[in-house]
Scaffold this motif. Structure first.
Motif, mmCIF file in Angstrom:
data_model
loop_
_atom_site.group_PDB
_atom_site.id
_atom_site.type_symbol
_atom_site.label_atom_id
_atom_site.label_comp_id
_atom_site.label_asym_id
_atom_site.label_seq_id
_atom_site.Cartn_x
_atom_site.Cartn_y
_atom_site.Cartn_z
ATOM 1 N N VAL A 1 0.861 -1.191 0.000
ATOM 2 C CA VAL A 1 0.000 0.000 0.000
ATOM 3 C C VAL A 1 0.890 1.230 0.000
ATOM 4 O O VAL A 1 1.766 1.381 0.858
ATOM 5 C CB VAL A 1 -0.929 0.026 1.241
ATOM 6 C CG1 VAL A 1 -1.874 1.210 1.177
ATOM 7 C CG2 VAL A 1 -1.708 -1.269 1.366
ATOM 8 N N THR B 1 -7.184 -6.758 2.420
ATOM 9 C CA THR B 1 -8.159 -5.741 2.006
ATOM 10 C C THR B 1 -7.797 -4.380 2.591
ATOM 11 O O THR B 1 -7.555 -4.253 3.794
ATOM 12 C CB THR B 1 -9.578 -6.129 2.475
ATOM 13 O OG1 THR B 1 -9.885 -7.436 1.985
ATOM 14 C CG2 THR B 1 -10.615 -5.157 1.959
ATOM 15 N N VAL B 2 -7.742 -3.371 1.708
ATOM 16 C CA VAL B 2 -7.442 -1.987 2.117
ATOM 17 C C VAL B 2 -8.748 -1.204 2.034
ATOM 18 O O VAL B 2 -9.385 -1.149 0.980
ATOM 19 C CB VAL B 2 -6.374 -1.362 1.195
ATOM 20 C CG1 VAL B 2 -6.100 0.077 1.594
ATOM 21 C CG2 VAL B 2 -5.100 -2.187 1.231
ATOM 22 N N LEU C 1 -11.183 -3.622 -7.032
ATOM 23 C CA LEU C 1 -11.615 -2.359 -6.435
ATOM 24 C C LEU C 1 -13.131 -2.345 -6.284
ATOM 25 O O LEU C 1 -13.859 -2.669 -7.220
ATOM 26 C CB LEU C 1 -11.177 -1.180 -7.313
ATOM 27 C CG LEU C 1 -11.737 0.197 -6.921
ATOM 28 C CD1 LEU C 1 -11.180 0.646 -5.578
ATOM 29 C CD2 LEU C 1 -11.436 1.226 -7.994
ATOM 30 N N THR D 1 -9.333 -3.473 -2.726
ATOM 31 C CA THR D 1 -9.489 -2.088 -2.293
ATOM 32 C C THR D 1 -10.966 -1.767 -2.195
ATOM 33 O O THR D 1 -11.723 -2.029 -3.135
ATOM 34 C CB THR D 1 -8.810 -1.129 -3.292
ATOM 35 O OG1 THR D 1 -7.465 -1.559 -3.513
ATOM 36 C CG2 THR D 1 -8.802 0.294 -2.762
ATOM 37 N N VAL E 1 -2.652 0.355 -4.381
ATOM 38 C CA VAL E 1 -2.753 -0.923 -3.677
ATOM 39 C C VAL E 1 -2.329 -2.028 -4.641
ATOM 40 O O VAL E 1 -2.859 -2.131 -5.746
ATOM 41 C CB VAL E 1 -4.185 -1.188 -3.171
ATOM 42 C CG1 VAL E 1 -4.270 -2.538 -2.473
ATOM 43 C CG2 VAL E 1 -4.640 -0.074 -2.246
ATOM 44 N N VAL F 1 -6.498 4.978 6.439
ATOM 45 C CA VAL F 1 -6.835 3.721 5.764
ATOM 46 C C VAL F 1 -6.841 2.582 6.778
ATOM 47 O O VAL F 1 -6.002 2.531 7.671
ATOM 48 C CB VAL F 1 -5.805 3.445 4.636
ATOM 49 C CG1 VAL F 1 -5.946 2.050 4.089
ATOM 50 C CG2 VAL F 1 -5.974 4.459 3.516
ATOM 51 N N VAL G 1 -6.614 6.580 -7.681
ATOM 52 C CA VAL G 1 -6.602 5.264 -7.027
ATOM 53 C C VAL G 1 -6.123 4.255 -8.066
ATOM 54 O O VAL G 1 -6.727 4.113 -9.128
ATOM 55 C CB VAL G 1 -7.997 4.867 -6.502
ATOM 56 C CG1 VAL G 1 -7.975 3.436 -5.967
ATOM 57 C CG2 VAL G 1 -8.454 5.823 -5.413
ATOM 58 N N VAL H 1 -5.017 0.256 -8.645
ATOM 59 C CA VAL H 1 -5.053 -1.109 -8.114
ATOM 60 C C VAL H 1 -4.244 -1.992 -9.055
ATOM 61 O O VAL H 1 -4.531 -2.074 -10.247
ATOM 62 C CB VAL H 1 -6.506 -1.626 -8.007
ATOM 63 C CG1 VAL H 1 -6.521 -3.053 -7.502
ATOM 64 C CG2 VAL H 1 -7.323 -0.730 -7.096
#
Length: 204
Positions: free
Chosen positions: A117, A131-132, A168, A151, A146, A125, A161, A163
């Motif tokens: 991350v 899992t974020v 996501l 996410t 991530v 966060v 963002v 991924v």
């Protein structure tokens, strides 16, 4: 009745599998068409020959089946496929090359699967396993990346963002001011290898 249809019905007629009306239609056509009549006689003779052979015990060599099968012409689909390959040798070679490259890339591609991350305001966060989560009411100022994880965005992200090799989920309450990117690293790595290989070939 067209000759094509008549020929297709002849086998069923000889096997006694043709309905009554179609039998009558075929007989009428055979009376008016000498070509189909000749073809039907040939089929009838072949059928009779096969019938007589089935009721005998002929001595044949073991490789007779192989010889007969080898003498048969290839199917239309097979002929079309071979003709296409002969007509497009460069495209065929390129396709085989890309397939081999893809298979070897999938085999060679290794990931450690460790969650990574990156970003600012990571204290906003929550991380649970792989899992974020950006909780509702929380704000991440800047980009969030991530890798190898899931996410879930319920709050705000004032940035992009990204991924990588993950998934996501963006809730209806979420707000992302920047771009949302999903990257498959294995696929990117494969294309990198392919383009590098083509570049090497071009410079030789």
């Amino acid at each position: 009745m067209e000759c094509k249809l008549a020929v297709s019905m002849m086998h069923d007629y000889l096997d006694d599998d043709l309905p009554g009306q179609q039998q009558r239609d075929l007989k009428e056509h055979l009376l008016s068409c000498p070509d189909c009549r000749a073809k039907f006689k040939e089929l009838e003779q072949t059928d009779m020959l096969l019938f007589s052979l089935m009721h005998q015990s002929p001595v044949v060599s073991d490789d007779l089946v192989g010889l007969v099968m080898g003498a048969l012409p290839p199917s239309k689909k097979e002929r079309r496929f071979i003709a296409w390959i002969k007509k497009h040798p460069a495209l065929t070679a390129a396709s085989v090359f890309l397939l081999v490259m893809l298979m070897s890339s999938v085999t060679l591609w290794k990931q450690d699967g460790q969650l990574v991350v990156k970003g600012s305001d990571l204290d906003q966060v929550v991380i649970k396993g792989d899992t974020v989560i950006v909780p509702s009411g929380k704000r991440v100022s800047g980009d969030l990346t991530v890798e190898n994880g899931k996410t879930q965005v319920y709050g705000d992200v004032n940035g992009n963002v990204t991924v990588i090799d993950g998934s996501l989920y963006q809730a209806s309450t979420a707000h992302i001011s920047g771009q949302v990117k999903s990257i498959d690293q294995a696929l990117s790595w494969f294309w990198y290898k392919v383009t590098n290989m083509f570049s090497d070939v071009a410079y030789r």
